[in-house]
Every structure is written in C-alpha cells, then in structure tokens.
Write a protein that holds these residues in place. Structure first.
Motif, mmCIF file in Angstrom:
data_model
loop_
_atom_site.group_PDB
_atom_site.id
_atom_site.type_symbol
_atom_site.label_atom_id
_atom_site.label_comp_id
_atom_site.label_asym_id
_atom_site.label_seq_id
_atom_site.Cartn_x
_atom_site.Cartn_y
_atom_site.Cartn_z
ATOM 1 N N MET A 39 -1.673 -23.453 -67.390
ATOM 2 C CA MET A 39 -0.858 -24.247 -66.476
ATOM 3 C C MET A 39 0.436 -24.709 -67.153
ATOM 4 S SD MET A 39 -2.151 -23.930 -63.603
ATOM 5 C CE MET A 39 -0.966 -24.931 -62.747
ATOM 6 N N GLN A 40 0.398 -24.971 -68.456
ATOM 7 C CA GLN A 40 1.620 -25.310 -69.174
ATOM 8 C C GLN A 40 2.602 -24.139 -69.127
ATOM 9 O OE1 GLN A 40 1.503 -28.651 -69.246
ATOM 10 N NE2 GLN A 40 2.588 -28.481 -71.165
ATOM 11 N N GLU A 41 2.079 -22.929 -69.256
ATOM 12 C CA GLU A 41 2.904 -21.731 -69.190
ATOM 13 C C GLU A 41 3.529 -21.592 -67.799
ATOM 14 O OE1 GLU A 41 0.722 -18.063 -69.829
ATOM 15 O OE2 GLU A 41 2.219 -17.478 -71.299
ATOM 16 N N ILE A 42 2.730 -21.834 -66.767
ATOM 17 C CA ILE A 42 3.228 -21.760 -65.390
ATOM 18 C C ILE A 42 4.299 -22.832 -65.164
ATOM 19 C CG2 ILE A 42 2.581 -22.054 -62.964
ATOM 20 C CD1 ILE A 42 1.547 -19.454 -64.223
ATOM 21 N N ILE A 43 4.047 -24.046 -65.611
ATOM 22 C CA ILE A 43 5.005 -25.134 -65.438
ATOM 23 C C ILE A 43 6.300 -24.843 -66.195
ATOM 24 C CG2 ILE A 43 5.421 -27.574 -65.985
ATOM 25 C CD1 ILE A 43 2.414 -28.002 -65.261
ATOM 26 N N ALA A 44 6.194 -24.215 -67.369
ATOM 27 C CA ALA A 44 7.386 -23.868 -68.144
ATOM 28 C C ALA A 44 8.256 -22.846 -67.411
ATOM 29 C CB ALA A 44 6.985 -23.334 -69.510
ATOM 30 N N LEU A 45 7.652 -22.028 -66.543
ATOM 31 C CA LEU A 45 8.402 -21.021 -65.800
ATOM 32 C C LEU A 45 8.969 -21.540 -64.479
ATOM 33 C CD1 LEU A 45 6.245 -17.835 -66.395
ATOM 34 C CD2 LEU A 45 8.555 -18.259 -67.216
ATOM 35 N N LEU A 46 8.637 -22.766 -64.100
ATOM 36 C CA LEU A 46 9.154 -23.329 -62.848
ATOM 37 C C LEU A 46 10.687 -23.357 -62.786
ATOM 38 C CD1 LEU A 46 6.716 -26.215 -61.935
ATOM 39 C CD2 LEU A 46 7.102 -24.092 -60.706
ATOM 40 N N PRO A 47 11.384 -23.753 -63.865
ATOM 41 C CA PRO A 47 12.851 -23.727 -63.781
ATOM 42 C C PRO A 47 13.402 -22.309 -63.554
ATOM 43 C CG PRO A 47 12.163 -25.064 -65.639
ATOM 44 C CD PRO A 47 10.938 -24.392 -65.102
ATOM 45 N N VAL A 48 12.754 -21.314 -64.124
ATOM 46 C CA VAL A 48 13.190 -19.932 -63.929
ATOM 47 C C VAL A 48 13.000 -19.537 -62.463
ATOM 48 C CG1 VAL A 48 12.845 -17.535 -64.631
ATOM 49 C CG2 VAL A 48 12.597 -19.357 -66.320
ATOM 50 N N LEU A 49 11.860 -19.910 -61.884
ATOM 51 C CA LEU A 49 11.614 -19.626 -60.471
ATOM 52 C C LEU A 49 12.636 -20.353 -59.601
ATOM 53 C CD1 LEU A 49 9.875 -18.314 -58.269
ATOM 54 C CD2 LEU A 49 8.399 -20.333 -58.347
ATOM 55 N N LEU A 50 12.944 -21.596 -59.921
ATOM 56 C CA LEU A 50 13.927 -22.366 -59.164
ATOM 57 C C LEU A 50 15.292 -21.678 -59.197
ATOM 58 C CD1 LEU A 50 14.808 -24.920 -57.610
ATOM 59 C CD2 LEU A 50 15.288 -25.943 -59.843
ATOM 60 N N ILE A 51 15.712 -21.230 -60.362
ATOM 61 C CA ILE A 51 17.008 -20.548 -60.478
ATOM 62 C C ILE A 51 17.004 -19.248 -59.684
ATOM 63 C CG2 ILE A 51 18.533 -19.338 -62.103
ATOM 64 C CD1 ILE A 51 17.833 -21.610 -64.102
ATOM 65 N N ALA A 52 15.905 -18.503 -59.730
ATOM 66 C CA ALA A 52 15.810 -17.256 -58.966
ATOM 67 C C ALA A 52 15.910 -17.525 -57.467
ATOM 68 C CB ALA A 52 14.506 -16.532 -59.299
ATOM 69 N N ILE A 53 15.245 -18.575 -56.996
ATOM 70 C CA ILE A 53 15.303 -18.937 -55.573
ATOM 71 C C ILE A 53 16.724 -19.361 -55.192
ATOM 72 C CG2 ILE A 53 14.545 -20.658 -53.874
ATOM 73 C CD1 ILE A 53 11.780 -20.566 -55.256
ATOM 74 N N LEU A 54 17.356 -20.175 -56.038
ATOM 75 C CA LEU A 54 18.717 -20.632 -55.750
ATOM 76 C C LEU A 54 19.713 -19.472 -55.763
ATOM 77 C CD1 LEU A 54 18.854 -24.014 -57.711
ATOM 78 C CD2 LEU A 54 18.604 -23.650 -55.240
ATOM 79 N N MET A 55 19.525 -18.499 -56.680
ATOM 80 C CA MET A 55 20.389 -17.316 -56.695
ATOM 81 C C MET A 55 20.269 -16.559 -55.385
ATOM 82 S SD MET A 55 19.937 -15.769 -60.588
ATOM 83 C CE MET A 55 19.279 -14.305 -59.905
ATOM 84 N N ASN A 56 19.049 -16.396 -54.906
ATOM 85 C CA ASN A 56 18.816 -15.680 -53.654
ATOM 86 C C ASN A 56 19.481 -16.401 -52.481
ATOM 87 O OD1 ASN A 56 17.609 -13.776 -51.815
ATOM 88 N ND2 ASN A 56 16.070 -15.334 -51.383
#
Length: 117
Positions: free
Chosen positions: A17-34
C-alpha cells in the motif's frame, strides 16, 4: 508495545500500500495531462466552447477512476490474488499507462499527427 508496532510496519500489505500511495502523484499527473490535452484540443482545434460542467465532470471522473484503481489494488492485495499472478502494483501501473496513453493520443491530435487504428 514497540514490538507490535514494528511487526505492523513489516507486514507485506503495508509495503504494498505504501508503494501504491507513492504512485498516486504520478496517477494524478497522468489524469491532469489527459484532461488538459483533451480540453485544449476540443477548444482550439475542435472549435468547441469551453464548458465548466464538462471540465468538472472530467475531473470528477478522473478522481473516481483513480480511487477505483486504488480500491481494486487494495482488494487484490487483501485477498492475496498475488498467488495467481495479479499484483496491486500492476493495476496501478495500468491506470497510469491508460491515462498517459490517452494524453499522448490527444497530444498527437493537437500536433496534427494522424493516428491509424
């Protein structure tokens, strides 16, 4: 008491879950780029008027989809589906890849690159 806390932090699911939480900013940036690429293309190239309703709707959809990927990753980890080869990190990376891919397609449209399917 200290031993119980140490054991808790050493559990496998905590690190997953720490790994998943660490990737949340990357997912946020990908969503915002889209969202940004789609909005720009529709306004500038598609000659469509800007709509706050559609913009907010897109942001809400992105948040819901991101939350669903996180929830799915948690459920897969909690039920130990990793034994059949499904890992939560794979699901999170799939979500990131999906949004980056959609942003790249929109960027190609903005630049006038034809995309063959």
């Amino acid at each position: 008491m200290k031993e119980k806390v140490t054991k808790l932090y050493k559990r496998k699911d905590y690190f997953v879950m720490q790994e998943i939480i660490a990737l949340l900013p990357v997912l946020l940036i990908a969503i915002l780029m889209n969202i940004a690429a789609g909005t720009y293309f529709n306004i500038e190239k598609g000659n469509i008027n800007f709509s706050w309703k559609k913009f907010i709707s897109g942001i809400i959809k992105g948040i819901i989809i991101g939350g669903m990927f996180i929830g799915t990753a948690y459920c897969f980890d909690a039920t130990d589906l990793s034994s059949i080869g499904i890992k939560p990190i794979f699901i999170m990376l799939s979500a990131i890849s999906l949004y980056v891919g959609k942003a790249i397609i929109s960027l190609g449209k903005i630049l006038g690159v034809s995309i063959k399917k």
